[in-house]
Write an enzyme that holds these catalytic residues in place. Structure first.
Site, mmCIF file in Angstrom:
data_model
loop_
_atom_site.group_PDB
_atom_site.id
_atom_site.type_symbol
_atom_site.label_atom_id
_atom_site.label_comp_id
_atom_site.label_asym_id
_atom_site.label_seq_id
_atom_site.Cartn_x
_atom_site.Cartn_y
_atom_site.Cartn_z
ATOM 1 N N SER A 1 -4.756 3.996 -2.264
ATOM 2 C CA SER A 1 -5.602 3.660 -3.402
ATOM 3 C C SER A 1 -6.824 4.560 -3.343
ATOM 4 O O SER A 1 -7.167 5.080 -2.272
ATOM 5 C CB SER A 1 -6.042 2.190 -3.323
ATOM 6 O OG SER A 1 -7.104 1.904 -4.213
ATOM 7 N N TYR B 1 -9.586 -4.915 1.544
ATOM 8 C CA TYR B 1 -8.593 -4.114 0.832
ATOM 9 C C TYR B 1 -8.866 -2.627 1.056
ATOM 10 O O TYR B 1 -7.952 -1.849 1.349
ATOM 11 C CB TYR B 1 -8.641 -4.442 -0.661
ATOM 12 C CG TYR B 1 -7.672 -3.655 -1.503
ATOM 13 C CD1 TYR B 1 -6.327 -3.998 -1.561
ATOM 14 C CD2 TYR B 1 -8.099 -2.563 -2.259
ATOM 15 C CE1 TYR B 1 -5.434 -3.281 -2.340
ATOM 16 C CE2 TYR B 1 -7.217 -1.843 -3.034
ATOM 17 C CZ TYR B 1 -5.883 -2.195 -3.072
ATOM 18 O OH TYR B 1 -5.014 -1.480 -3.837
#
Length: 253
Positions: A144, A157
């Site tokens: 990501s 995350y």
């Protein structure tokens, strides 16, 4: 650009929806045999049905990537069904944070790290021996843009996606001379069911998120799928250990 995928086999984890489903469909459209895996049985079987309806070949295998025995069974099923594994897209992941770092819980940490980091590690751990035995292959892991910088209110995350990039780069160096390439794709905000649930009820927030990307919109799942196929293809034969941002320019700011 030739993809050179004819007769090959691909595995997609997290293939029940979103980026995983789009990539499984894209692999199948190129003539690959595709194994779709997810904990969402209905969604995963739905992806397989879409592939079959389009004339492709696919199989669904349920797997929780955070459990070693299930990952081993998944890889055994891939080989039992198709005899080999040429491309692996380790895409299964979760994001459940809603607060700042000090507000997070141990359960959140364990859940996110269990799927996003341990899951990618386990998948590669059991994919690499298959690829070594057959003389090569390509792996793409979903990271990501949160793995390339900060992600406020998503610190666990972000840490998990930094870890995915670390695993990717390390494996690429370890197995580069064995004709196995390992890369990561780093999406920004993508138009998925998850995004729509989160932002359709708040158009102003959706507009703000779109504005975070210099191109003025969020990404499409098909655009991530195209990047994954490129990284797997022979056209990317000199590309390994790379974290490819597909982000509408977000990381350029």
């Amino acid at each position: 650009m030739s993809m050179s995928f004819s007769g090959k086999v691909a595995l997609v984890t997290g293939g029940a929806a979103g980026i995983g489903r789009a990539t499984a469909l894209a692999f199948a459209a190129e003539g690959l045999q595709v194994v779709v895996s997810d904990v969402d049985v209905a969604g995963g079987e739905g992806t397989v049905q879409l592939i079959r309806d389009a004339g492709g070949e696919a199989t669904f295998v349920r797997c929780d990537v955070s459990r070693d025995t299930e990952v081993q069974a998944l890889m055994a099923q891939v080989v039992a069904s198709y005899g080999r594994l040429d491309y692996a897209f380790n895409n299964a992941g979760i994001e459940i944070e809603k607060g700042k770092l000090a507000d997070g819980s141990e359960d959140e940490f364990d859940a996110i790290m269990g799927v996003n980091v341990k899951g990618v590690w386990l998948c590669m751990k059991h994919q690499l021996p298959i690829m070594l035995a057959q003389g090569g292959g390509a792996i793409v892991n979903t990271a990501s843009i949160a793995g390339l910088g900060a992600a406020p209110k998503m610190s666990i995350y972000a840490a998990s996606k930094h870890a995915v990039i670390g695993l990717t780069k390390s494996a690429a160096v370890e197995y580069g001379k064995k004709k196995i390439r390992v890369n990561a794709v780093c999406p920004a905000v993508i138009d998925t069911d998850m995004f729509r649930r989160a932002y359709e009820a708040d158009p102003k927030k959706a507009e703000f998120v779109a504005g975070m990307h210099p191109v003025g919109r969020i990404g499409k799942v098909e655009e991530i799928a195209a990047a994954v196929l490129y990284l797997c293809s022979d056209a990317a034969g000199f590309t390994t250990g790379h974290a490819l941002a597909v982000d509408g320019g977000a990381t350029a700011i």
